[in-house]
Scaffold this motif. Structure first.
Motif, PDB file in Angstrom:
ATOM      1  N   MET A   1      37.107  54.426  42.511  1.00  0.00           N
ATOM      2  CA  MET A   1      37.347  52.950  42.822  1.00  0.00           C
ATOM      3  C   MET A   1      38.239  52.343  41.609  1.00  0.00           C
ATOM      4  O   MET A   1      37.887  52.650  40.420  1.00  0.00           O
ATOM      5  CB  MET A   1      36.257  52.236  43.182  1.00  0.00           C
ATOM      6  CG  MET A   1      36.585  50.860  43.096  1.00  0.00           C
ATOM      7  SD  MET A   1      35.145  49.755  43.742  1.00  0.00           S
ATOM      8  CE  MET A   1      33.751  50.563  42.755  1.00  0.00           C
ATOM      9  N   LEU A   2      39.396  51.767  41.851  1.00  0.00           N
ATOM     10  CA  LEU A   2      40.087  51.260  40.893  1.00  0.00           C
ATOM     11  C   LEU A   2      40.043  49.745  40.818  1.00  0.00           C
ATOM     12  O   LEU A   2      40.240  48.939  41.805  1.00  0.00           O
ATOM     13  CB  LEU A   2      41.713  51.458  41.161  1.00  0.00           C
ATOM     14  CG  LEU A   2      42.552  51.197  39.727  1.00  0.00           C
ATOM     15  CD1 LEU A   2      42.321  51.953  38.504  1.00  0.00           C
ATOM     16  CD2 LEU A   2      44.128  51.330  40.121  1.00  0.00           C
ATOM     17  N   LEU A   3      39.346  49.245  39.758  1.00  0.00           N
ATOM     18  CA  LEU A   3      39.011  47.890  39.388  1.00  0.00           C
ATOM     19  C   LEU A   3      40.276  47.222  38.365  1.00  0.00           C
ATOM     20  O   LEU A   3      40.602  48.135  37.522  1.00  0.00           O
ATOM     21  CB  LEU A   3      37.786  47.689  38.698  1.00  0.00           C
ATOM     22  CG  LEU A   3      36.547  47.941  39.680  1.00  0.00           C
ATOM     23  CD1 LEU A   3      35.412  47.828  38.771  1.00  0.00           C
ATOM     24  CD2 LEU A   3      36.418  47.196  40.904  1.00  0.00           C
ATOM     25  N   HIS A   4      40.475  46.081  38.401  1.00  0.00           N
ATOM     26  CA  HIS A   4      41.409  45.358  37.494  1.00  0.00           C
ATOM     27  C   HIS A   4      40.589  44.593  36.450  1.00  0.00           C
ATOM     28  O   HIS A   4      40.193  43.415  36.977  1.00  0.00           O
ATOM     29  CB  HIS A   4      42.493  44.832  38.003  1.00  0.00           C
ATOM     30  CG  HIS A   4      43.618  45.762  38.214  1.00  0.00           C
ATOM     31  ND1 HIS A   4      44.459  46.243  37.516  1.00  0.00           N
ATOM     32  CD2 HIS A   4      43.595  46.369  39.535  1.00  0.00           C
ATOM     33  CE1 HIS A   4      45.208  47.224  38.242  1.00  0.00           C
ATOM     34  NE2 HIS A   4      44.404  47.476  39.436  1.00  0.00           N
ATOM     35  N   ILE A   5      39.904  44.780  35.328  1.00  0.00           N
ATOM     36  CA  ILE A   5      39.098  43.911  34.439  1.00  0.00           C
ATOM     37  C   ILE A   5      40.062  43.185  33.678  1.00  0.00           C
ATOM     38  O   ILE A   5      40.629  44.130  32.648  1.00  0.00           O
ATOM     39  CB  ILE A   5      38.087  44.667  33.892  1.00  0.00           C
ATOM     40  CG1 ILE A   5      37.155  45.552  35.026  1.00  0.00           C
ATOM     41  CG2 ILE A   5      37.300  44.016  33.129  1.00  0.00           C
ATOM     42  CD1 ILE A   5      36.108  46.229  34.383  1.00  0.00           C
ATOM     43  N   GLY A   6      40.484  41.978  33.890  1.00  0.00           N
ATOM     44  CA  GLY A   6      41.398  41.309  33.194  1.00  0.00           C
ATOM     45  C   GLY A   6      43.015  42.147  33.557  1.00  0.00           C
ATOM     46  O   GLY A   6      43.004  42.557  34.712  1.00  0.00           O
ATOM     47  N   LYS A   7      43.345  42.619  32.373  1.00  0.00           N
ATOM     48  CA  LYS A   7      44.527  43.435  32.596  1.00  0.00           C
ATOM     49  C   LYS A   7      44.477  44.870  32.569  1.00  0.00           C
ATOM     50  O   LYS A   7      45.311  45.503  32.494  1.00  0.00           O
ATOM     51  CB  LYS A   7      45.441  42.884  31.276  1.00  0.00           C
ATOM     52  CG  LYS A   7      46.315  41.653  31.526  1.00  0.00           C
ATOM     53  CD  LYS A   7      47.143  41.432  30.455  1.00  0.00           C
ATOM     54  CE  LYS A   7      47.717  39.899  30.322  1.00  0.00           C
ATOM     55  NZ  LYS A   7      47.944  39.469  29.052  1.00  0.00           N
ATOM     56  N   VAL A   8      43.180  45.217  32.354  1.00  0.00           N
ATOM     57  CA  VAL A   8      42.875  46.568  32.194  1.00  0.00           C
ATOM     58  C   VAL A   8      42.579  47.433  33.319  1.00  0.00           C
ATOM     59  O   VAL A   8      41.489  47.252  34.070  1.00  0.00           O
ATOM     60  CB  VAL A   8      41.578  46.786  31.038  1.00  0.00           C
ATOM     61  CG1 VAL A   8      41.276  48.189  30.702  1.00  0.00           C
ATOM     62  CG2 VAL A   8      41.780  46.161  29.756  1.00  0.00           C
ATOM     63  N   PRO A 119      31.484  44.897  29.322  1.00  0.00           N
ATOM     64  CA  PRO A 119      33.021  44.961  28.873  1.00  0.00           C
ATOM     65  C   PRO A 119      33.421  43.840  28.196  1.00  0.00           C
ATOM     66  O   PRO A 119      33.427  42.714  28.688  1.00  0.00           O
ATOM     67  CB  PRO A 119      33.572  45.295  30.365  1.00  0.00           C
ATOM     68  CG  PRO A 119      32.526  44.570  31.234  1.00  0.00           C
ATOM     69  CD  PRO A 119      31.337  44.633  30.750  1.00  0.00           C
ATOM     70  N   ARG A 120      34.053  43.984  26.886  1.00  0.00           N
ATOM     71  CA  ARG A 120      34.731  43.080  26.192  1.00  0.00           C
ATOM     72  C   ARG A 120      33.606  41.998  25.670  1.00  0.00           C
ATOM     73  O   ARG A 120      33.991  40.745  25.914  1.00  0.00           O
ATOM     74  CB  ARG A 120      35.859  42.426  26.636  1.00  0.00           C
ATOM     75  CG  ARG A 120      36.710  43.678  26.916  1.00  0.00           C
ATOM     76  CD  ARG A 120      37.744  43.815  25.804  1.00  0.00           C
ATOM     77  NE  ARG A 120      38.832  44.721  25.929  1.00  0.00           N
ATOM     78  CZ  ARG A 120      38.452  46.235  25.899  1.00  0.00           C
ATOM     79  NH1 ARG A 120      37.146  46.590  25.303  1.00  0.00           N
ATOM     80  NH2 ARG A 120      39.341  46.930  26.110  1.00  0.00           N
ATOM     81  N   LEU A 121      32.175  42.325  25.836  1.00  0.00           N
ATOM     82  CA  LEU A 121      31.389  41.113  25.583  1.00  0.00           C
ATOM     83  C   LEU A 121      31.706  40.533  24.312  1.00  0.00           C
ATOM     84  O   LEU A 121      30.941  39.370  23.916  1.00  0.00           O
ATOM     85  CB  LEU A 121      29.869  41.820  25.460  1.00  0.00           C
ATOM     86  CG  LEU A 121      28.741  40.761  26.101  1.00  0.00           C
ATOM     87  CD1 LEU A 121      29.127  40.465  27.430  1.00  0.00           C
ATOM     88  CD2 LEU A 121      27.482  41.383  25.904  1.00  0.00           C
ATOM     89  N   GLU A 122      32.152  41.004  23.158  1.00  0.00           N
ATOM     90  CA  GLU A 122      32.317  40.545  21.941  1.00  0.00           C
ATOM     91  C   GLU A 122      33.006  39.503  21.994  1.00  0.00           C
ATOM     92  O   GLU A 122      33.160  38.371  21.081  1.00  0.00           O
ATOM     93  CB  GLU A 122      32.885  41.580  21.096  1.00  0.00           C
ATOM     94  CG  GLU A 122      34.398  41.754  21.361  1.00  0.00           C
ATOM     95  CD  GLU A 122      34.562  43.176  22.138  1.00  0.00           C
ATOM     96  OE1 GLU A 122      33.606  43.566  22.898  1.00  0.00           O
ATOM     97  OE2 GLU A 122      35.715  43.542  22.368  1.00  0.00           O
ATOM     98  N   GLU A 123      33.754  39.116  23.143  1.00  0.00           N
ATOM     99  CA  GLU A 123      34.867  37.941  23.165  1.00  0.00           C
ATOM    100  C   GLU A 123      33.874  36.733  23.299  1.00  0.00           C
ATOM    101  O   GLU A 123      34.015  35.644  22.990  1.00  0.00           O
ATOM    102  CB  GLU A 123      35.488  38.008  24.314  1.00  0.00           C
ATOM    103  CG  GLU A 123      36.940  38.840  23.823  1.00  0.00           C
ATOM    104  CD  GLU A 123      37.546  39.566  24.904  1.00  0.00           C
ATOM    105  OE1 GLU A 123      37.529  39.265  26.033  1.00  0.00           O
ATOM    106  OE2 GLU A 123      38.326  40.457  24.445  1.00  0.00           O
ATOM    107  N   LEU A 124      32.425  37.033  23.851  1.00  0.00           N
ATOM    108  CA  LEU A 124      31.580  35.854  24.185  1.00  0.00           C
ATOM    109  C   LEU A 124      30.766  35.702  22.966  1.00  0.00           C
ATOM    110  O   LEU A 124      29.970  34.710  22.882  1.00  0.00           O
ATOM    111  CB  LEU A 124      30.697  36.126  25.315  1.00  0.00           C
ATOM    112  CG  LEU A 124      31.431  36.568  26.676  1.00  0.00           C
ATOM    113  CD1 LEU A 124      30.610  36.660  27.954  1.00  0.00           C
ATOM    114  CD2 LEU A 124      32.122  34.976  27.039  1.00  0.00           C
TER     115      LEU A 124
END
Ligand code: HEM
Length: 375
Positions: A1-8, A119-124
């Protein structure tokens, strides 16, 4: 399955064929890790093993960890100290200084696990808290590198022409502590929970452990090597309660295509009654042989596969088998008063490692090593 998490663009690999494609056929393309700002803050810019991008530093770090920290001799020594420690605790209680350091590590590991789980939790996550956590780790690692292992990797192997800095050694130790603690711990917790759910299974394994270790102060590695029921329970925990079900994410180093696109360790095409805890599936003698976790059976990958596979696998298996054997050997276990097996909450937490959502509370009654078999 291909997900788009933000731009990734993120490819979720959950079928046996796709796992084989990514972790074997295209292993080289997928041999690097995605950059994580939080991971980089904690590991001095990804100078450890698990977050290091593919390249010379990762290759040399993994080799040094395998040769100097996870060699059979080192593992044997550590496991001896571990089983000795367990036996000592049973007879003499705990050592205060070690308790304090263990507690500090526990806090540091919990902090890192929380940050690295999403994913990218550091942003929070407030960067001040992240820096505080990095400082905590740094102080603990300074003590260890200073006191216990100063020359280990720095002088390393004369045949290896690669210089690790003191800071590199620290983050490689951090890797071993962080990657090797929660993962092994959750195997112990799930095994105890499954045994409490199925007392006949626990009794069967406990009989095996107590017969094999006889009247010794504690089961040894040699005793554990012959415990086929215990080993089958550990494998079944690794299948049904995979400690790190997402492995550690990989990143493609080049544009590539992967097959079309189910969960491997519970795929009914590969496992009978996959949602049930049945260790006996690993004791079956008629062909085909049961799947193993060493990276070539793609329906069963608790340690990953390919170049980035877990280097601590053998250590972890010895450690959890010895720990579980010790727990069954030294104690009789029951649920708190008024609780029955059906009351156990087997719900999973979410995160980089998957624990029981409701912490397991059990009653342990110490057994004297010289007393008879199960009462
Ligand atoms: C039951 C216990 C354990 C489980 C289930 C486990 C699982 C994993 C998994 C799934 C990966 C990622 C593999 C991949 O990307 O293909 C990994 C990587 C890693 N593990 Fe473990 N692990 C365990 C114990 C340990 C122990 C005891 C150590 C060290 C003492 C350790 C050190 C590492 C390191 C350094 C990596 C990064 C390897 C790399 O990026 O090249 N692990 N582990």
């Amino acid at each position: 399955m291909l997900l788009h998490i933000g731009k990734v663009p993120t490819l979720v690999v959950s079928s046996v064929e796709a796992a084989r494609e990514v972790l074997k056929i295209q292993d080289l393309t997928f041999a690097t890790r995605p950059f994580s700002a939080a991971g980089a803050t904690l590991t001095n810019g990804c100078r450890n093993v698990s977050f290091a991008p593919d390249g010379e530093h990762w290759r040399q770090g993994k080799k040094a960890a395998v040769v100097h920290l996870l060699s059979p001799n080192k593992v044997h020594g550590l496991l001896y100290a571990f089983s000795d420690g367990l036996a000592c605790r049973v007879v003499a209680g705990s050592c205060a200084a070690r308790e304090v350091r263990t507690q500090r590590f526990r806090e540091a590991i919990n902090g890192a696990t929380a940050i690295l789980s999403g994913p990218r939790l550091e942003e929070l996550f407030p960067s001040l808290a992240l820096k505080k956590l990095a400082k905590k780790w740094n102080a603990l690692l300074d003590e260890i590198v200073e006191v216990d292992f100063i020359d280990l990797l720095l002088s390393a192997d004369p045949a290896v022409d690669y210089a690790f800095s003191r800071d590199d050694v620290k983050v490689i130790f951090m890797d071993i502590i962080a990657a090797g603690t929660d993962t092994s711990y959750v195997v112990l917790e799930w095994a105890m929970a499954e045994w409490m759910k199925n007392p006949a299974l626990m009794e069967r394994t406990q009989r095996e452990v107590r017969e094999a270790a006889g009247g010794k102060p504690a089961p040894t590695e040699d005793d554990v090597a012959g415990m086929s029921h215990l080993r089958a329970v550990v494998k079944e925990v690794l299948r049904l309660h995979m400690p790190a079900p997402l492995l550690i994410p990989r990143e493609a180093m080049a544009a590539t295509r992967v097959l079309g696109y189910d969960a491997m360790a519970t795929d009914p095409d590969w496992w009978e009654v996959p949602e049930e805890f049945r260790p006996e599936r690993f004791l079956r003698e008629e062909p085909p042989p049961p799947a193993d976790f060493r990276g070539s059976d793609f329906q069963f990958l608790p340690f990953g596969a390919g170049r980035r596979m877990c280097p601590g696998m053998n250590f972890a298996i010895c450690e959890v088998e010895l720990a579980l054997a010790g727990l069954l050997y030294h104690f009789d276990w029951s649920l708190p008063a008024g609780m029955v097996p059906e009351d156990l909450d087997m719900a999973e937490s979410s995160g980089i490692t998957v624990r029981l959502k409701t912490p397991l509370r059990l009653v342990a009654v110490p057994r004297s090593p010289n007393s008879g078999m199960l009462t």
